[in-house]
Design a protein around this motif. Structure first.
Motif, PDB file in Angstrom:
ATOM      1  N   VAL A 431      27.554  12.435-109.906  1.00  0.00           N
ATOM      2  CA  VAL A 431      26.676  11.268-109.805  1.00  0.00           C
ATOM      3  C   VAL A 431      26.006  11.202-108.432  1.00  0.00           C
ATOM      4  O   VAL A 431      24.886  10.690-108.307  1.00  0.00           O
ATOM      5  CB  VAL A 431      27.475   9.978-110.095  1.00  0.00           C
ATOM      6  N   THR A 434      22.949  13.373-108.645  1.00  0.00           N
ATOM      7  CA  THR A 434      21.936  12.687-109.451  1.00  0.00           C
ATOM      8  C   THR A 434      21.265  11.588-108.644  1.00  0.00           C
ATOM      9  O   THR A 434      20.035  11.424-108.667  1.00  0.00           O
ATOM     10  CB  THR A 434      22.584  12.096-110.716  1.00  0.00           C
ATOM     11  N   HIS A 435      22.073  10.838-107.911  1.00  0.00           N
ATOM     12  CA  HIS A 435      21.540   9.740-107.097  1.00  0.00           C
ATOM     13  C   HIS A 435      20.552  10.266-106.055  1.00  0.00           C
ATOM     14  O   HIS A 435      19.459   9.715-105.876  1.00  0.00           O
ATOM     15  CB  HIS A 435      22.701   9.017-106.411  1.00  0.00           C
ATOM     16  N   TYR A 467      21.097   7.943-118.143  1.00  0.00           N
ATOM     17  CA  TYR A 467      21.420   7.178-116.930  1.00  0.00           C
ATOM     18  C   TYR A 467      20.798   5.784-116.927  1.00  0.00           C
ATOM     19  O   TYR A 467      20.948   5.047-115.941  1.00  0.00           O
ATOM     20  CB  TYR A 467      20.914   7.938-115.694  1.00  0.00           C
ATOM     21  N   ASP A 469      21.599   3.057-118.284  1.00  0.00           N
ATOM     22  CA  ASP A 469      22.542   1.944-118.176  1.00  0.00           C
ATOM     23  C   ASP A 469      23.622   2.195-117.125  1.00  0.00           C
ATOM     24  O   ASP A 469      24.622   1.469-117.075  1.00  0.00           O
ATOM     25  CB  ASP A 469      23.203   1.687-119.546  1.00  0.00           C
ATOM     26  N   HIS A 470      23.430   3.227-116.317  1.00  0.00           N
ATOM     27  CA  HIS A 470      24.413   3.539-115.267  1.00  0.00           C
ATOM     28  C   HIS A 470      24.193   2.573-114.095  1.00  0.00           C
ATOM     29  O   HIS A 470      23.117   2.532-113.502  1.00  0.00           O
ATOM     30  CB  HIS A 470      24.239   4.986-114.813  1.00  0.00           C
ATOM     31  N   GLU A 472      25.101   2.388-110.943  1.00  0.00           N
ATOM     32  CA  GLU A 472      24.737   2.913-109.629  1.00  0.00           C
ATOM     33  C   GLU A 472      23.330   3.502-109.600  1.00  0.00           C
ATOM     34  O   GLU A 472      22.708   3.577-108.534  1.00  0.00           O
ATOM     35  CB  GLU A 472      25.734   3.999-109.201  1.00  0.00           C
ATOM     36  N   LEU A 473      22.836   3.922-110.783  1.00  0.00           N
ATOM     37  CA  LEU A 473      21.552   4.629-110.832  1.00  0.00           C
ATOM     38  C   LEU A 473      20.454   3.831-111.504  1.00  0.00           C
ATOM     39  O   LEU A 473      19.288   4.244-111.503  1.00  0.00           O
ATOM     40  CB  LEU A 473      21.732   5.964-111.576  1.00  0.00           C
ATOM     41  N   GLN A 474      20.812   2.692-112.050  1.00  0.00           N
ATOM     42  CA  GLN A 474      19.907   1.959-112.937  1.00  0.00           C
ATOM     43  C   GLN A 474      18.574   1.606-112.278  1.00  0.00           C
ATOM     44  O   GLN A 474      17.503   1.795-112.879  1.00  0.00           O
ATOM     45  CB  GLN A 474      20.603   0.678-113.407  1.00  0.00           C
TER      46      GLN A 474
END
Length: 486
Positions: A431, A434-435, A467, A469-470, A472-474
């Motif tokens: 993650v 990705t972030h 992603y 609904d993630h 940290e990433l929304q």
């Protein structure tokens, strides 16, 4: 650690083996410092452990020790033979404990250590060195009366004796703050500064070891490093870091870690920066990059590692002082890429070190970032993108630094085909990766609005779907999603 003083024609093969073992042992110790500070005891002996006459070191009784001590009171010849016997038996910790329990044993040994017979004095020093190997507090305490003499003898003319005293002091230093306080009061720092003038490589390496032990102590930031900074030892360290032969690599490694411990303590980095430490390190690393480009010098990576760490730690403070001109001559940037290329396969632990320094070089710095692009260093950076999670994160951070400088930089990154690499990183399993990839995409979408179509063609929207609904990433995902829908 092994060293033999005298070599006859029959012992050359044995000497080569001892040197090999010593090199392997020291290399292992230095490698351990890659990930953590290392406090360890060093052993300097003249003979292998498997001496055929002393294979069973547990068989000595207190009566036998008492008998040896009585023999030590005789003439120089008898004393020397008895000291050699004692020194070999002191390789056993049980014998060390028995020895210090015999009344008057340490007084006799210290008396011989301070006598006027050179051979007797040297052998007594070896006995003290064997005692300093013990981790038992009682043995360490028994050695304390010898510290003032150990410091005094550092100014002697016998390099072998000075080397032995330094390693013994280095072993004793780790035994607690009370011991270190006693040594400081006795003049440890000035004595070590004096040793820095020695022309003998073995003495300098022993000095680096003893100083590194001292600088890693828990009270170093409060009590020790300020004294080191006042003493002028840092300037001596810089002088001793410069290599004039491969034999000096070991000593240079020790001093590089000394410098690292001083810098990472943050006691007075402002002073070091004002004294030009960053350009000095840049020049040194540039010289080392030239060496490693032409040869495979042993342990060179272990010298480069702490020096690059020093640069990485200092660059943020250079930035806060508004003195970025110190790093704009390009030598440091070039050296970092040489190290990454040279050690990528063989010593990959250097990649994060170099990338962290590169991150601090490029952060909000258009001059360095322009150099990365102008000298076409970006392809070498992108090659590292999926080397490991840690390396990937750092590469992405550097790319973020460059892209965040504005549309021209973002366009240049786009022309170098950065987008497929970032989209691939978006689909990773970590993650954090990705972030960071999303951060770059947000910057690129802002600075290069027409990049949206290319992103869609690379199936970027489909990669973003999981992603949405993630937590940290929304927010970042939504920003990119909105751009794609508009």
């Amino acid at each position: 650690m092994w060293r033999r003083r005298k070599v006859g024609c029959k012992s050359v093969q044995g000497l080569d083996e001892l040197r090999k073992r010593r090199r392997e042992y020291e290399t292992a110790l230095r490698k351990a410092r890659r990930e953590q500070q290392l406090i360890s005891k060093r052993l300097l002996r003249d003979e292998p452990d498997d001496d055929e006459h002393f294979q069973d070191l547990q068989c000595l009784s207190e009566d036998q020790i008492d008998h040896i001590i009585k023999d030590l009171r005789h003439g120089p010849a008898e004393r020397l033979e008895s000291l050699i016997t004692l020194r070999r038996y002191l390789q056993s910790n049980d014998v060390r404990l028995m020895f210090i329990r015999v009344e008057g044993s340490m007084q006799v040994l210290i008396g011989l250590f301070t006598c006027s017979f050179a051979e007797v004095q040297m052998e007594a020093a070896r006995c003290l060195h064997e005692l300093s190997q013990s981790d038992d507090p009682s043995v360490s305490k028994a050695c304390l009366p010898a510290t003032s003499y150990l410091l005094t003898y550092l100014s002697g003319n016998n390099p072998d004796f000075t080397e032995l005293c330094l390693y013994t002091l280095g072993n004793i230093i780790v035994e607690g703050d009370a011991t270190r306080n006693q040594l400081l009061l006795q003049g440890l720092i000035p004595a070590l500064s004096l040793c820095a003038q020695s022309p003998h490589t073995a003495v300098l390496e022993a000095l680096g070891y003893a100083l590194s032990q001292l600088l890693q102590s828990k009270e170093a930031s409060e009590k020790i490093i300020p004294l080191v900074l006042e003493s002028g030892l840092v300037q001596e360290i810089f002088r001793l870091l410069r290599l004039d032969s491969e034999e000096r690599v070991g000593a240079a490694v020790e001093f590089a870690w000394c410098l690292h411990y001083i810098v990472c303590s943050q006691v007075n980095n402002t002073l070091l920066i004002s004294q030009g430490i960053v350009p000095k390190l840049s020049l040194l690393l540039s010289d080392l990059s030239a060496i490693v480009s032409k040869s495979t010098a042993l342990d060179m990576e272990l010298l480069i590692c702490p020096l690059v760490r020093c640069v990485g730690n200092l660059l943020a403070e250079v930035d806060s002082m508004g003195n970025r001109l110190q790093i704009h001559d390009g030598r440091l940037l070039a050296a970092l890429f040489v190290f990454m290329r040279r050690y990528r396969a063989e010593h990959p632990f250097l990649l994060p070190e170099c990338l962290w320094a590169l991150n601090n070089l490029t952060a909000e710095d258009p001059v360095v970032s322009s150099a990365v692009l102008h000298y076409n260093l970006l392809p070498a950076l992108l090659e590292l993108l999926f080397h490991s999670t840690e390396v990937t994160l750092l590469v992405l951070t550097v790319l973020c630094n460059i892209a965040d400088l504005g549309p021209a930089y973002s366009q240049h990154l786009r022309q170098k085909n950065i987008l497929p690499c970032v989209v691939r990183a978006l689909g990773g399993t970590d993650v954090r990766v990705t972030h960071r990839s999303l951060e770059i995409m947000v910057i690129l979408f802002k600075n290069c609005p027409d990049i949206v179509e290319e992103f869609i063609s690379l199936f970027g929207v489909q990669i973003l779907e999981p992603y949405k609904d993630h937590l940290e990433l929304q927010q970042q995902v939504q920003t990119i999603w909105n751009r794609c829908q508009s």
